[in-house]
Design a protein around this motif. Structure first.
Motif, short mmCIF file in Angstrom:
data_model
loop_
_atom_site.label_atom_id
_atom_site.label_comp_id
_atom_site.label_asym_id
_atom_site.label_seq_id
_atom_site.Cartn_x
_atom_site.Cartn_y
_atom_site.Cartn_z
N GLU A 49 45.31 32.03 26.20
CA GLU A 49 45.07 33.42 25.89
C GLU A 49 45.85 34.31 26.85
OE1 GLU A 49 41.22 36.41 25.24
OE2 GLU A 49 40.91 34.29 25.69
N VAL A 50 46.68 35.20 26.28
CA VAL A 50 47.50 36.10 27.08
C VAL A 50 46.70 37.36 27.42
CG1 VAL A 50 49.61 37.50 27.13
CG2 VAL A 50 49.64 35.25 26.06
N LYS A 51 46.71 37.75 28.71
CA LYS A 51 46.00 38.94 29.16
C LYS A 51 46.98 39.88 29.87
CE LYS A 51 41.70 38.17 27.93
NZ LYS A 51 40.98 39.10 27.03
N PHE A 52 46.69 41.20 29.80
CA PHE A 52 47.55 42.21 30.40
C PHE A 52 46.78 43.04 31.44
CE2 PHE A 52 48.99 41.40 26.11
CZ PHE A 52 50.35 41.22 26.26
N LYS A 53 47.46 43.40 32.52
CA LYS A 53 46.94 44.39 33.44
C LYS A 53 47.63 45.70 33.09
CE LYS A 53 46.36 45.55 38.34
NZ LYS A 53 46.67 45.17 39.74
N LEU A 54 46.85 46.73 32.72
CA LEU A 54 47.40 47.98 32.24
C LEU A 54 47.21 49.10 33.25
CD1 LEU A 54 45.91 47.87 28.61
CD2 LEU A 54 48.11 46.96 29.37
N ASP A 55 48.11 50.10 33.24
CA ASP A 55 47.88 51.29 34.05
C ASP A 55 47.01 52.26 33.26
OD1 ASP A 55 49.46 52.63 32.20
OD2 ASP A 55 51.19 52.84 33.53
N GLU A 56 46.77 53.44 33.81
CA GLU A 56 45.85 54.38 33.18
C GLU A 56 46.36 54.90 31.83
OE1 GLU A 56 47.43 58.23 35.82
OE2 GLU A 56 45.47 57.32 36.24
N ASP A 57 47.67 54.75 31.58
CA ASP A 57 48.24 55.17 30.30
C ASP A 57 48.33 54.04 29.29
OD1 ASP A 57 48.68 57.82 31.21
OD2 ASP A 57 50.48 57.13 32.27
N GLY A 58 47.90 52.83 29.70
CA GLY A 58 47.94 51.68 28.79
C GLY A 58 49.24 50.90 28.84
N THR A 59 50.11 51.26 29.78
CA THR A 59 51.38 50.53 29.92
C THR A 59 51.13 49.23 30.68
OG1 THR A 59 52.58 52.63 30.02
CG2 THR A 59 53.75 50.66 30.79
N PRO A 60 51.62 48.10 30.17
CA PRO A 60 51.38 46.82 30.84
C PRO A 60 52.13 46.71 32.17
CG PRO A 60 52.80 46.51 28.93
CD PRO A 60 52.35 47.93 28.89
N LEU A 61 51.39 46.42 33.23
CA LEU A 61 51.99 46.23 34.55
C LEU A 61 52.31 44.77 34.82
CD1 LEU A 61 49.54 48.53 36.58
CD2 LEU A 61 51.84 49.12 35.76
N SER A 62 51.49 43.88 34.24
CA SER A 62 51.73 42.44 34.42
C SER A 62 51.13 41.69 33.23
CB SER A 62 51.12 41.93 35.73
OG SER A 62 49.71 42.09 35.71
N VAL A 63 51.63 40.48 33.02
CA VAL A 63 51.14 39.62 31.96
C VAL A 63 50.77 38.28 32.58
CG1 VAL A 63 51.61 38.67 29.67
CG2 VAL A 63 52.87 40.67 30.44
N HIS A 64 49.63 37.74 32.19
CA HIS A 64 49.25 36.43 32.74
C HIS A 64 48.44 35.66 31.69
CE1 HIS A 64 45.76 39.05 33.58
NE2 HIS A 64 45.03 37.94 33.47
N ILE A 65 48.32 34.37 31.93
CA ILE A 65 47.52 33.49 31.07
C ILE A 65 46.10 33.45 31.61
CG2 ILE A 65 47.32 31.22 30.01
CD1 ILE A 65 49.91 32.79 29.32
N LYS A 66 45.12 33.71 30.74
CA LYS A 66 43.72 33.68 31.17
C LYS A 66 43.34 32.27 31.61
CE LYS A 66 39.00 34.62 29.59
NZ LYS A 66 38.15 35.03 28.46
N GLU A 67 42.79 32.18 32.82
CA GLU A 67 42.41 30.88 33.36
C GLU A 67 41.04 30.46 32.82
OE1 GLU A 67 41.56 28.70 37.69
OE2 GLU A 67 42.06 30.84 37.60
N GLN A 68 40.96 29.23 32.31
CA GLN A 68 39.70 28.69 31.83
C GLN A 68 39.01 27.95 32.98
OE1 GLN A 68 38.66 30.26 28.89
NE2 GLN A 68 37.90 28.26 28.31
N LYS A 69 37.94 28.54 33.48
CA LYS A 69 37.21 27.92 34.59
C LYS A 69 36.02 27.13 34.05
CE LYS A 69 38.51 31.66 37.76
NZ LYS A 69 38.03 32.73 38.65
N ASP A 70 35.40 26.35 34.94
CA ASP A 70 34.22 25.57 34.54
C ASP A 70 33.11 26.47 34.02
OD1 ASP A 70 35.37 23.16 35.10
OD2 ASP A 70 34.55 23.01 37.13
N SER A 71 32.99 27.66 34.60
CA SER A 71 31.95 28.60 34.15
C SER A 71 32.20 29.04 32.70
CB SER A 71 31.88 29.82 35.07
OG SER A 71 33.14 30.46 35.15
#
Length: 305
Positions: A19-41
């Motif tokens: 699953e691809v996740k984005f870190k966005l600024d206050e205007d919705g512009t993507p600052l970074s892209v990363h793969i969501k980590e699946q943890k034991d929880s």
């Protein structure tokens, strides 16, 4: 966990798509892209959700004759068609992989082993995509045929009533039946199942398109920058490259490869230079430069270095 071990032992298939996740600024512009980590929880919550869904479906649908189950909404998943399965096995063979199909358990074990083998490789996305297309689509129905992919005889969607309408219907039906209510109309609820299945597919497509858009937007100010990537697909138009780490996928057009005239070797999932024999095949690691981004079309053009 014991729940997961039991599920896989019974023939459950682990379609662990990233699953691809984005870190966005206050205007919705993507600052970074990363793969969501699946943890034991995350896996623990998933297992308990599966258990809750299964228990609710069993509570309504698992009845001993002469008692008949009342009309209910099930999450069903049919067996894959033999034709699609054989085509997929043939495709895998060309890439050096195999599947055992003598029984559901052996097929599930083979699928799960395959997903482990392709993890992190250039062909991972393509194989997972084709594997999912090979399987029948999961959908909602009042006719319970079980869930093949999860290896559950009784299954429904109960755990997310605040974001998924079928779950809300299930909650209402459960409450109705707990108050000794009579069985609702099968015809009416089958129509609702068909509608919910259609809306689910529309939502999945919208999510896919939105991710592609945000990935293109992320690369918009990175034209000229270099990234490491993996060959994720080939066509007569070009080579698809997926950037390692953020899964942004763009195309290197064959017409832009000036060092040779390249042609598609479709059977072996590669392109080959006719004069010098240079090959670019599925899974190869390459270095690319971002060439052009067309945000309106969600297209990312790369060039090979």
């Amino acid at each position: 966990t014991k729940l997961r071990d039991e599920r896989f032992k019974n023939g459950s298939i682990n379609f662990a798509t990233q699953e691809v996740k984005f870190k966005l600024d206050e205007d919705g512009t993507p600052l970074s892209v990363h793969i969501k980590e699946q943890k034991d929880s995350n896996r623990l919550i998933e297992d308990f959700m599966l258990l809750a869904n299964r228990r609710v479906a069993e509570f309504i649908g698992k009845k001993k004759p002469p008692e008949k189950p009342k009309t209910f909404i099930y999450r069903i998943h049919d067996i894959p068609s033999p034709e699609k399965l054989n085509t997929f096995i043939e495709f895998l063979g060309k890439l050096g992989y195999s599947l055992k199909i003598s029984s559901q358990e052996s097929l599930a074990t083979s699928f799960n082993e395959l997903f482990k083998q392709i993890a992190g490789k250039g062909e991972e996305n393509m194989i997972e995509t084709i594997a999912i297309r090979t399987m029948a689509k999961a959908e909602y129905s009042t006719d319970n045929i079980g869930h093949y992919g999860l290896a559950f005889q009784y299954y429904t969607h109960f755990t997310s009533p605040i974001r998924r309408y079928p779950d809300l219907i299930v909650h209402r039906l459960l409450g109705h039946y707990l108050k000794a209510g009579s069985s609702v109309s099968k015809e009416v609820y089958e129509d609702r199942c068909v509608h919910c299945s259609l809306m689910e597919r529309s939502a999945i497509e919208a999510e896919r398109e939105s991710v592609k858009y945000k990935q293109a937007e992320f690369l918009l100010d990175k034209i000229g920058q270099e990234f490491e990537g993996l060959v994720s697909g080939v066509s007569k138009w070009g080579i698809y490259i997926e950037i390692i780490g953020n899964k942004c996928e763009g195309m290197v057009r064959l017409q832009d490869l000036r060092d040779d005239f390249y042609y598609l070797d479709e059977d072996n999932y590669q392109v080959i230079g006719s004069r010098h024999g240079q090959q670019y095949k599925l899974g190869d690691q390459v270095t690319i430069r971002v060439k052009k981004i067309d945000l309106s079309r969600k297209q990312m053009d790369f060039e090979l270095l």
